[in-house]
Design a protein around this motif. Structure first.
Motif, PDB file in Angstrom:
ATOM      1  N   SER A   1       3.903   1.624  -0.994  1.00  0.00           N
ATOM      2  CA  SER A   1       4.615   1.735  -2.271  1.00  0.00           C
ATOM      3  C   SER A   1       3.695   2.254  -3.370  1.00  0.00           C
ATOM      4  O   SER A   1       4.084   3.113  -4.165  1.00  0.00           O
ATOM      5  CB  SER A   1       5.185   0.374  -2.676  1.00  0.00           C
ATOM      6  OG  SER A   1       6.113  -0.083  -1.725  1.00  0.00           O
ATOM      7  N   ARG A   2       2.483   1.719  -3.410  1.00  0.00           N
ATOM      8  CA  ARG A   2       1.535   2.173  -4.439  1.00  0.00           C
ATOM      9  C   ARG A   2       1.195   3.647  -4.259  1.00  0.00           C
ATOM     10  O   ARG A   2       1.087   4.406  -5.239  1.00  0.00           O
ATOM     11  CB  ARG A   2       0.281   1.307  -4.418  1.00  0.00           C
ATOM     12  CG  ARG A   2       0.500  -0.104  -4.972  1.00  0.00           C
ATOM     13  CD  ARG A   2      -0.805  -0.850  -5.122  1.00  0.00           C
ATOM     14  NE  ARG A   2      -1.372  -1.206  -3.831  1.00  0.00           N
ATOM     15  CZ  ARG A   2      -1.105  -2.342  -3.178  1.00  0.00           C
ATOM     16  NH1 ARG A   2      -0.266  -3.218  -3.703  1.00  0.00           N
ATOM     17  NH2 ARG A   2      -1.674  -2.600  -2.024  1.00  0.00           N
TER      18      ARG A   2
ATOM     19  N   LYS B   1       2.143   6.511  -6.963  1.00  0.00           N
ATOM     20  CA  LYS B   1       1.065   7.362  -7.487  1.00  0.00           C
ATOM     21  C   LYS B   1       1.474   8.827  -7.420  1.00  0.00           C
ATOM     22  O   LYS B   1       1.261   9.596  -8.364  1.00  0.00           O
ATOM     23  CB  LYS B   1      -0.218   7.136  -6.678  1.00  0.00           C
ATOM     24  CG  LYS B   1      -1.388   8.004  -7.127  1.00  0.00           C
ATOM     25  CD  LYS B   1      -2.620   7.730  -6.269  1.00  0.00           C
ATOM     26  CE  LYS B   1      -3.781   8.631  -6.676  1.00  0.00           C
ATOM     27  NZ  LYS B   1      -4.975   8.386  -5.815  1.00  0.00           N
TER      28      LYS B   1
ATOM     29  N   ILE C   1       3.077  -3.958  -6.791  1.00  0.00           N
ATOM     30  CA  ILE C   1       3.007  -2.539  -6.438  1.00  0.00           C
ATOM     31  C   ILE C   1       2.808  -1.658  -7.670  1.00  0.00           C
ATOM     32  O   ILE C   1       2.744  -0.439  -7.552  1.00  0.00           O
ATOM     33  CB  ILE C   1       4.269  -2.101  -5.685  1.00  0.00           C
ATOM     34  CG1 ILE C   1       5.507  -2.233  -6.581  1.00  0.00           C
ATOM     35  CG2 ILE C   1       4.434  -2.897  -4.390  1.00  0.00           C
ATOM     36  CD1 ILE C   1       6.761  -1.601  -5.980  1.00  0.00           C
ATOM     37  N   GLY C   2       2.737  -2.280  -8.834  1.00  0.00           N
ATOM     38  CA  GLY C   2       2.538  -1.513 -10.047  1.00  0.00           C
ATOM     39  C   GLY C   2       3.828  -1.054 -10.699  1.00  0.00           C
ATOM     40  O   GLY C   2       3.804  -0.192 -11.590  1.00  0.00           O
TER      41      GLY C   2
ATOM     42  N   GLN D   1       0.819  -1.214   0.000  1.00  0.00           N
ATOM     43  CA  GLN D   1       0.000   0.000   0.000  1.00  0.00           C
ATOM     44  C   GLN D   1       0.855   1.267   0.000  1.00  0.00           C
ATOM     45  O   GLN D   1       0.624   2.189  -0.780  1.00  0.00           O
ATOM     46  CB  GLN D   1      -0.931   0.018   1.211  1.00  0.00           C
ATOM     47  CG  GLN D   1      -1.810   1.268   1.281  1.00  0.00           C
ATOM     48  CD  GLN D   1      -2.773   1.229   2.453  1.00  0.00           C
ATOM     49  OE1 GLN D   1      -2.975   0.199   3.084  1.00  0.00           O
ATOM     50  NE2 GLN D   1      -3.371   2.370   2.755  1.00  0.00           N
TER      51      GLN D   1
END
Length: 205
Positions: free
Chosen positions: A125-126, A130, A155-156, A123
């Motif tokens: 990291s995301r 962002k 984490i995208g 969370q």
């Protein structure tokens, strides 16, 4: 440094506790990682961050700027940036969201890497990524000292970890009987409750 060697360093730092713990997410687990114990030893911290920096170079090449979320990511982020001779800045919460403060800015065209201490749910990291994408940063990926998801977290962005292992966790209505027999404690930044003879024992990784 191999995965097993990195885990041995964490064990020697006294970072693993066995017992019955309630995580911030409300889920229950038999092992808690008190990551701050790793950073009480500057020599060990430097050794681990040098090893992580080596993996970063192999995966991403040259990095111009390291970004880490406060508070937990500051020490490893700074140490990795020092090894890589990169700029270091950190993110802080403002009105509940991570952002750049204190006049920090990301250099134009810089190759940016997010560095964390421990990643589990991903969370933080995301949220960090962002924010960096919002700033139009040239993010090449992320790195962490410890991936507690055992390599399953998304984490995208690409992720490099020094140590990776998996600790099972359970919702309150699916706690195994043997774990339910142990009185639960809530660890974290406010303290860790040592569980008698189990305190400091390493997790099975």
């Amino acid at each position: 440094m191999t995965n097993e060697e990195a885990l041995a360093e964490i064990r020697e730092a006294g970072g693993f506790y066995n017992g019955h713990f309630i995580l911030k997410t409300g889920r229950h687990c038999p092992t808690f990682l008190q990551k701050t114990f790793i950073f009480t030893d500057p020599i060990r911290t430097e050794r681990l961050c040098i090893a992580l920096a080596s993996k970063i170079i192999s995966r991403y090449g040259r990095i111009d700027c390291i970004v880490s979320p406060a508070l937990g990511g500051i020490i490893p982020g700074y140490e990795v940036a020092r090894v890589l001779n990169a700029k270091f800045i950190f993110l802080e919460k403002e009105n509940g969201e991570l952002c750049l403060r204190r006049g920090f800015h990301i250099p134009i065209h810089a190759k940016v890497l997010l560095v964390e201490d421990v990643i589990y749910s991903g969370q933080s990291s995301r949220e960090s990524l962002k924010m960096l994408y919002k700033e139009r940063a040239n993010v090449v990926g992320a790195a962490c000292l410890i991936d507690r998801s055992g390599g399953t977290v998304d984490i995208g962005a690409p992720l490099v970890s020094l140590a990776s292992f998996y600790i099972p966790d359970y919702s309150p209505d699916e706690i195994p009987p043997e774990l339910a027999e142990i009185p639960p404690v809530t660890p974290g930044s406010r303290g860790i409750v040592k569980t008698s003879s189990d305190s400091g024992k390493a997790a099975n990784a």
